[in-house]
Design a protein around this motif. Structure first.
Motif, short mmCIF file in Angstrom:
data_model
loop_
_atom_site.label_atom_id
_atom_site.label_comp_id
_atom_site.label_asym_id
_atom_site.label_seq_id
_atom_site.Cartn_x
_atom_site.Cartn_y
_atom_site.Cartn_z
N HIS A 138 -6.73 -0.65 1.83
CA HIS A 138 -5.92 0.36 2.51
C HIS A 138 -6.27 1.74 1.96
CE1 HIS A 138 -2.33 2.56 3.82
NE2 HIS A 138 -2.17 1.61 4.74
N GLY A 161 -3.94 2.62 -0.82
CA GLY A 161 -3.42 1.44 -1.52
C GLY A 161 -3.64 1.43 -3.02
N PRO A 165 0.80 -1.23 0.00
CA PRO A 165 0.00 0.00 0.00
C PRO A 165 0.84 1.28 0.00
CG PRO A 165 -0.16 -1.13 2.12
CD PRO A 165 0.57 -2.05 1.20
N ASP A 196 -7.57 5.75 -2.29
CA ASP A 196 -8.37 4.54 -2.06
C ASP A 196 -9.26 4.20 -3.26
OD1 ASP A 196 -10.20 6.56 -1.99
OD2 ASP A 196 -11.15 5.94 -0.10
#
Length: 531
Positions: free
Chosen positions: A63, A66, A44, A50
């Motif tokens: 995450h 991520g 991540p 996101d």
């Protein structure tokens, strides 16, 4: 020219440089033009968001940072299995024939071309591929099986495959490769994040000869293991480390041939999860390193009895866990077949500072143990551990209702729960004598001296000698003393001793660095000297 995006790109695994990711979105991202890939990175730290860009969520990540977007030409969607094999083993066309120059030979100024060299090189490649039995294509970006039946035609003799850390996205891809390998015995597909079947797989012959399967770091759940397991009718070893498995279920009519199961680095809910796999009939080795378990209990068996759980279990590893009570070690004596235990790095081991005493306690508590923390338990060590245990807890035994008179010997349930092997040790060696249990005095030199009889079986004419020796004296120093005392030629001495309590039983003093007390030698015992 824009890079072509595979029609099944969504959900596929990709490689960008050295970083692995999963494609979570394919499409436009206004106001920019063209196609973007939305990726969820394995690391991540590599990401930026996101899956949300300028208020619009295009995909979701586990995450918060991520994900990121990249252009398709930056993503490597991988190669087929055979291409990876040829690349890894130097059997590709490009490596054999470069610009056609290997098909010609120069005589002076005349160039002669060998017709048919291409087909000969191809035949040689086929022969070499067919000779491969053990193949490793780890980190070769394998993502799909390739042309149907091509693997079977080209690599007919493969038995062992390492496919770890590739770009395999689904169990279907694994099946497509394995279905072309008739005698597959070992398969490692660890470190491939993939989708597994959500319904039970039919029993087929694809994995009919598979004995060893590694699925470490694949994000498989135990439920998915059981759904795939009907397809593994001959499986003997299953490795499932680091998969976030927390709950187990009872395997009904599957995994019945399993001999080894590794669940290390999965945080199980509790030790009771083990009861759900306790009836695998052939399971000989169970590896539970760092599984978060804090206790082990076999409720079907009482003190001194054997459990019906894990009937074949010989080797158990419970290192790096949270086991804090000695009662869990007592429970392990209930396992009928246990021979080897690894238990380093558990809180219960902090209760005893001396590592030798700690080892002795474990040995005394588990009757059939032959190897502890990878070190063999010799008969003399077991005897010493059991005699010491019987002596150390003798006063507790008396205080709890123990008695030298068998009719009055009724130790409390509490004592038996803490020391379930104590009655059997008393049967084996006799109850501890009153002299052994007198209050422990300060360890003066006098209290540490042993009165021993020294005999030389090879010189019967030599009279036995009585000698007082400190119990802390090493075997090596005893040998040095005996060289001088008995005026024996300087050849290698071999020492053993006979216990005054166990007639006819001779124990070898086989470690020069150990003190006499290690072997539980007592006053009145006889040391035998040979050379």
């Amino acid at each position: 020219m824009a890079a072509r995006v595979p029609p099944d790109a969504l959900g596929r695994r990709v490689l960008c440089g050295t970083e692995y990711a999963t494609v979570r979105y394919v499409g436009g991202v206004p106001p920019t033009a063209g196609i973007w890939l939305g990726l969820e990175w394995d690391d991540p730290q590599r990401g930026k968001h996101d899956g949300t860009y300028e208020g619009t969520q295009y995909f979701k990540c586990r995450h918060p940072r991520g994900g990121s977007f990249i252009r398709p030409n930056k993503a490597n969607f991988g190669v087929d299995f055979l291409t990876a094999v040829k690349d890894r083993y130097g059997l590709n066309d490009e490596q054999d024939v470069q610009h056609g120059t290997e098909n010609t030979l120069v005589f002076g100024k005349k160039t002669v071309e060998f017709v048919g060299m291409d087909s000969i090189a191809e035949q040689q490649r086929q022969v070499q591929l067919n000779q491969l039995v053990d193949i490793s294509v780890r980190e070769c970006a394998v993502s799909h099986a390739g042309q149907k039946e091509e693997i079977g035609r080209t690599c007919a003799n493969i038995r062992h495959i390492n496919l770890s850390k590739n770009l395999i996205s689904s169990w279907e891809t694994v099946t497509a490769i394995a279905s072309q390998i008739e005698n597959l015995e070992t398969l490692n597909i660890s470190e491939n994040k993939m989708k597994f079947p959500s319904t039970s797989t039919s029993v087929s012959c694809v994995f009919s000869k598979l004995r060893i399967l590694a699925l470490n770091q694949t994000e498989i759940t135990w439920t998915e293991v059981l759904l795939c397991a009907p397809g593994w009718p001959a499986l003997e070893e299953l490795y499932l480390t680091s998969n976030n498995i927390t709950a187990l279920e009872r395997p009904d009519d599957v995994l019945q041939t399993l001999k080894l199961l590794d669940l290390s680095d999965n945080q199980l809910l509790d030790g009771n999860q083990l009861h759900l796999i306790a009836h695998l009939p052939r399971l000989e080795q169970l590896i539970l390193r760092n599984t978060g378990i804090s206790s082990i209990h076999f409720p079907d068996a009482g003190f001194g009895c054997k459990t019906k759980m894990f009937p074949s279990l010989k080797r158990l590893a419970i290192n790096d866990n949270k086991i804090s009570q000695w009662s869990s070690i007592n429970e392990l004596d209930k396992l009928p077949s246990l021979r080897s235990l690894q238990c380093h790095n558990n809180p219960f081991m902090d209760t005893e500072k001396n590592p030798e005493t700690l080892r002795q306690l474990i040995i005394a508590k588990i009757s059939q143990l032959e190897v502890l923390n990878k070190s063999e338990i010799l008969p003399a060590e077991r005897k010493g551990a059991e005699l010491d245990y019987r002596k150390i807890f003798g006063n507790d035994w008396l205080a709890a209702g123990g008695n030298w008179n068998p009719e009055k010997n009724k130790p409390s349930e509490e004592f038996l729960a803490a020391h379930p092997r104590y009655p059997s040790l008393c049967l084996k060696y006799g109850a501890p004598e009153e002299g052994e249990l007198r209050g422990r005095q300060p360890l003066t030199l006098k209290s540490q001296l042993l009165t021993l009889t020294i005999k030389c079986p090879e010189k019967p004419e030599q009279k036995p000698v009585e000698k007082k020796l400190p119990e802390s004296m090493t075997v090596q120093r005893v040998k040095g003393l005996l060289y001088r005392l008995l005026k024996i030629p300087g050849s290698e001495l071999k020492l053993s001793y006979e216990s005054s309590k166990l007639e006819g039983k001779e124990v070898e003093l086989d470690n020069d660095l150990k003190p006499l007390q290690f072997y539980s030698i007592e006053n009145g015992d006889c040391v035998l000297v040979r050379w």
